[in-house]
Motif scaffolding. Structure first.
Motif, PDB file in Angstrom:
ATOM      1  N   TRP A  70      -9.991  12.191   3.511  1.00 24.66           N
ATOM      2  CA  TRP A  70      -8.757  11.122   3.388  1.00 24.66           C
ATOM      3  C   TRP A  70      -9.446  10.007   4.120  1.00 24.66           C
ATOM      4  CZ3 TRP A  70      -6.345  11.012  -1.090  1.00 24.66           C
ATOM      5  CH2 TRP A  70      -6.274  12.341  -1.514  1.00 24.66           C
ATOM      6  N   MET A  71      -9.782  10.067   5.450  1.00 28.08           N
ATOM      7  CA  MET A  71      -9.756   9.061   6.359  1.00 28.08           C
ATOM      8  C   MET A  71     -11.044   8.089   5.597  1.00 28.08           C
ATOM      9  SD  MET A  71      -8.453   7.486   8.746  1.00 28.08           S
ATOM     10  CE  MET A  71      -8.856   6.203   9.698  1.00 28.08           C
ATOM     11  N   GLN A  72     -12.112   8.485   5.173  1.00 29.81           N
ATOM     12  CA  GLN A  72     -12.986   7.880   4.761  1.00 29.81           C
ATOM     13  C   GLN A  72     -12.479   7.055   3.160  1.00 29.81           C
ATOM     14  OE1 GLN A  72     -13.496  10.937   5.380  1.00 29.81           O
ATOM     15  NE2 GLN A  72     -15.735  11.275   6.304  1.00 29.81           N
ATOM     16  N   THR A  73     -11.605   7.782   2.296  1.00 32.11           N
ATOM     17  CA  THR A  73     -10.965   6.907   1.367  1.00 32.11           C
ATOM     18  C   THR A  73     -10.234   5.956   1.883  1.00 32.11           C
ATOM     19  OG1 THR A  73     -11.051   9.586   0.241  1.00 32.11           O
ATOM     20  CG2 THR A  73      -9.560   7.618  -0.630  1.00 32.11           C
ATOM     21  N   MET A  74      -9.397   6.021   2.518  1.00 28.21           N
ATOM     22  CA  MET A  74      -8.464   4.936   3.224  1.00 28.21           C
ATOM     23  C   MET A  74      -9.449   3.720   3.818  1.00 28.21           C
ATOM     24  SD  MET A  74      -5.530   5.675   2.745  1.00 28.21           S
ATOM     25  CE  MET A  74      -6.160   6.540   1.188  1.00 28.21           C
ATOM     26  N   LEU A  75     -10.514   3.988   4.545  1.00 29.57           N
ATOM     27  CA  LEU A  75     -11.486   2.957   4.976  1.00 29.57           C
ATOM     28  C   LEU A  75     -12.072   2.389   3.761  1.00 29.57           C
ATOM     29  CD1 LEU A  75     -13.262   4.527   8.006  1.00 29.57           C
ATOM     30  CD2 LEU A  75     -11.457   2.908   8.222  1.00 29.57           C
ATOM     31  N   VAL A  76     -12.517   3.084   2.693  1.00 25.03           N
ATOM     32  CA  VAL A  76     -12.889   2.165   1.436  1.00 25.03           C
ATOM     33  C   VAL A  76     -11.981   1.364   0.913  1.00 25.03           C
ATOM     34  CG1 VAL A  76     -14.005   2.583  -0.816  1.00 25.03           C
ATOM     35  CG2 VAL A  76     -14.585   3.982   0.912  1.00 25.03           C
ATOM     36  N   LEU A  77     -10.729   1.838   0.786  1.00 24.01           N
ATOM     37  CA  LEU A  77      -9.679   0.989   0.363  1.00 24.01           C
ATOM     38  C   LEU A  77      -9.361  -0.191   1.129  1.00 24.01           C
ATOM     39  CD1 LEU A  77      -7.355   3.626  -1.007  1.00 24.01           C
ATOM     40  CD2 LEU A  77      -8.890   2.458  -2.487  1.00 24.01           C
ATOM     41  N   SER A  78      -9.681  -0.089   2.350  1.00 22.43           N
ATOM     42  CA  SER A  78      -9.222  -1.283   3.335  1.00 22.43           C
ATOM     43  C   SER A  78     -10.102  -2.594   2.860  1.00 22.43           C
ATOM     44  CB  SER A  78      -9.379  -0.651   4.712  1.00 22.43           C
ATOM     45  OG  SER A  78     -10.702  -0.770   5.057  1.00 22.43           O
ATOM     46  N   THR A  79     -11.155  -2.157   2.248  1.00 23.58           N
ATOM     47  CA  THR A  79     -11.868  -3.425   1.833  1.00 23.58           C
ATOM     48  C   THR A  79     -11.588  -4.090   0.553  1.00 23.58           C
ATOM     49  OG1 THR A  79     -13.140  -1.984   0.320  1.00 23.58           O
ATOM     50  CG2 THR A  79     -14.254  -2.393   2.424  1.00 23.58           C
ATOM     51  N   LEU A  80     -10.677  -3.532  -0.190  1.00 25.02           N
ATOM     52  CA  LEU A  80      -9.951  -4.520  -1.106  1.00 25.02           C
ATOM     53  C   LEU A  80      -9.173  -5.498  -0.629  1.00 25.02           C
ATOM     54  CD1 LEU A  80      -8.879  -1.500  -3.412  1.00 25.02           C
ATOM     55  CD2 LEU A  80     -10.792  -2.671  -3.249  1.00 25.02           C
ATOM     56  N   PRO A  81      -8.429  -5.598   0.512  1.00 29.23           N
ATOM     57  CA  PRO A  81      -7.548  -6.852   0.910  1.00 29.23           C
ATOM     58  C   PRO A  81      -8.623  -7.792   1.595  1.00 29.23           C
ATOM     59  CG  PRO A  81      -6.605  -4.976   1.945  1.00 29.23           C
ATOM     60  CD  PRO A  81      -7.726  -4.550   1.193  1.00 29.23           C
ATOM     61  N   PHE A  82      -9.899  -7.332   1.937  1.00 25.29           N
ATOM     62  CA  PHE A  82     -11.056  -8.309   2.367  1.00 25.29           C
ATOM     63  C   PHE A  82     -11.288  -9.019   1.011  1.00 25.29           C
ATOM     64  CE2 PHE A  82     -12.480  -4.898   5.505  1.00 25.29           C
ATOM     65  CZ  PHE A  82     -11.196  -5.006   6.266  1.00 25.29           C
ATOM     66  N   ALA A  83     -11.453  -8.666  -0.196  1.00 24.30           N
ATOM     67  CA  ALA A  83     -12.085  -9.131  -1.184  1.00 24.30           C
ATOM     68  C   ALA A  83     -10.927 -10.190  -1.677  1.00 24.30           C
ATOM     69  CB  ALA A  83     -12.507  -8.477  -2.238  1.00 24.30           C
ATOM     70  N   ILE A  84      -9.739  -9.583  -1.797  1.00 26.97           N
ATOM     71  CA  ILE A  84      -8.504 -10.445  -2.233  1.00 26.97           C
ATOM     72  C   ILE A  84      -8.344 -11.589  -1.426  1.00 26.97           C
ATOM     73  CG2 ILE A  84      -6.018 -10.346  -2.708  1.00 26.97           C
ATOM     74  CD1 ILE A  84      -6.548  -7.521  -3.727  1.00 26.97           C
ATOM     75  N   ALA A  85      -8.594 -11.614  -0.065  1.00 26.80           N
ATOM     76  CA  ALA A  85      -8.454 -12.737   0.679  1.00 26.80           C
ATOM     77  C   ALA A  85      -9.327 -13.798   0.392  1.00 26.80           C
ATOM     78  CB  ALA A  85      -8.620 -12.220   2.392  1.00 26.80           C
ATOM     79  N   GLY A  86     -10.762 -13.547   0.280  1.00 25.52           N
ATOM     80  CA  GLY A  86     -11.611 -14.361  -0.144  1.00 25.52           C
ATOM     81  C   GLY A  86     -11.261 -15.227  -1.531  1.00 25.52           C
ATOM     82  N   SER A  87     -10.655 -14.329  -2.552  1.00 23.50           N
ATOM     83  CA  SER A  87     -10.386 -14.876  -3.666  1.00 23.50           C
ATOM     84  C   SER A  87      -9.231 -15.916  -3.527  1.00 23.50           C
ATOM     85  CB  SER A  87     -10.049 -13.790  -4.567  1.00 23.50           C
ATOM     86  OG  SER A  87     -11.199 -12.721  -4.863  1.00 23.50           O
TER      87      SER A  87
END
Length: 322
Positions: free
Chosen positions: A163-180
């Motif tokens: 679950w921790m690895q899953t949460m870390l992968v999902l944390s990359t979504l705000p990184f991409a949306i911020a640039g968009s």
């Protein structure tokens, strides 16, 4: 001798008999024929006379149309339209997408119209066009997005087995949306269906990038752990740097190929350019921010998690004071 033609039947017969006797009789026959040419008809003469036309004119003096009505040229409906057996009239509105988003404009227009317009009985008001398709898409996204996120979380858990690895992968979504969002604000693009398509696309690429980074970090950490090279928190940092450095070139190549392929759409000017540019802008801006933040923030967050895990697993050795 040539006998003169008479108006009686005998004279006509004599002329005909004379014609049989010689050429003089023939002349007499032609004269008789010319004398019997038909007279012009009375109907043709009546139609040609001006008195016949005047007979059918209405009595009274002619009145100019401008004295009894105001004549003006206005824009009216080009055709009679109906929907569901009821007459309908359309009021068209052209909205500049660079100045205002379609959904916000319609919501403000609805509020203004409802406050100032009272519809008579039997009338109804509907907002249609592109706004109708946008509203239908938003209604579908309310159900599709949560279901899609749940499916992505399940697939990530099966891939990372944690679950921790899953949460870390999902944390990359705000990184991409911020640039968009940054690039959309710089280009003065408002939210639309095309923008939502681009955001969903860049979110998928960001999740793919994040899961590959986590896989590289897990492999490096587990290898160092098997070899007994992790004895202190600093050893975790060495393993993470080794795993992240192997991911730099694949990540840069992935982002570069996608961004370079979509950047020409940002300057395209032609049919459909307004839609393609708004779809490509979130992807271009989101991938650059996702690449930078994935290479910097994600390994740091992974290191913090592994440090806490190592501190919890290592026995606490108490030393007595001398």
């Amino acid at each position: 001798m040539v006998s003169a033609p008479s108006a009686s039947g005998d004279g006509m017969g004599g002329g005909m008999s004379g014609g049989s006797g010689g050429g003089g009789g023939g002349m007499g026959s032609q004269g008789a024929g010319a004398a019997m040419a038909p007279a012009p008809s009375s109907a043709g003469a009546l139609a040609a006379s001006p008195d016949f036309i005047e007979r059918w004119r209405p009595p009274g003096a002619a009145v100019p149309l401008g004295q009894i009505a105001d004549v003006s040229v206005v824009t009216g409906p080009p055709m009679i339209k109906d929907e569901n057996g009821v007459l309908v009239g359309y009021v068209y509105a052209d909205i500049d997408p660079t100045a205002r988003d379609l959904g916000g404009w319609v919501e403000d227009a609805k509020t203004l119209v409802e406050s100032r317009l009272v519809l008579p009985a039997g009338y109804r008001l509907e907002w249609t066009g592109q706004y109708e398709f946008l509203a239908e898409m938003e209604a579908r996204l309310r159900y599709v997005l949560p279901l899609t996120l749940l499916l992505i979380v399940g697939l990530l858990f099966l891939a990372t087995r944690g679950w921790m690895q899953t949460m870390l992968v999902l944390s990359t979504l705000p990184f991409a949306i911020a640039g968009s969002v940054w690039l959309l604000a710089a280009m003065e693009y408002n939210m639309s269906a095309a923008v939502w398509v681009g955001i969903i696309a860049v979110a998928g690429v960001a999740a793919q990038t994040g899961i590959v980074m986590i896989v590289y970090l897990d492999e490096a950490f587990e290898r160092h752990l098997r070899e007994g090279r992790i004895q202190a928190p600093e050893d975790i940092d060495a393993a993470i740097v080794e795993g992240a450095s192997k991911r730099v070139r694949p990540l840069v190549m992935t982002v570069a190929t996608t961004v370079l392929g979509l950047m020409p759409l940002l300057w395209e000017a032609g049919v459909g350019a307004d839609v393609s540019a708004r779809t490509a802008a979130p992807v271009v801006g989101g991938l650059w921010s996702c690449m930078v933040l994935t290479l910097l923030v994600l390994p740091a967050a992974y290191s913090i998690w592994r440090r806490r895990q190592l501190a919890a697993d290592m026995p606490v050795v108490a030393t007595a004071a001398p």
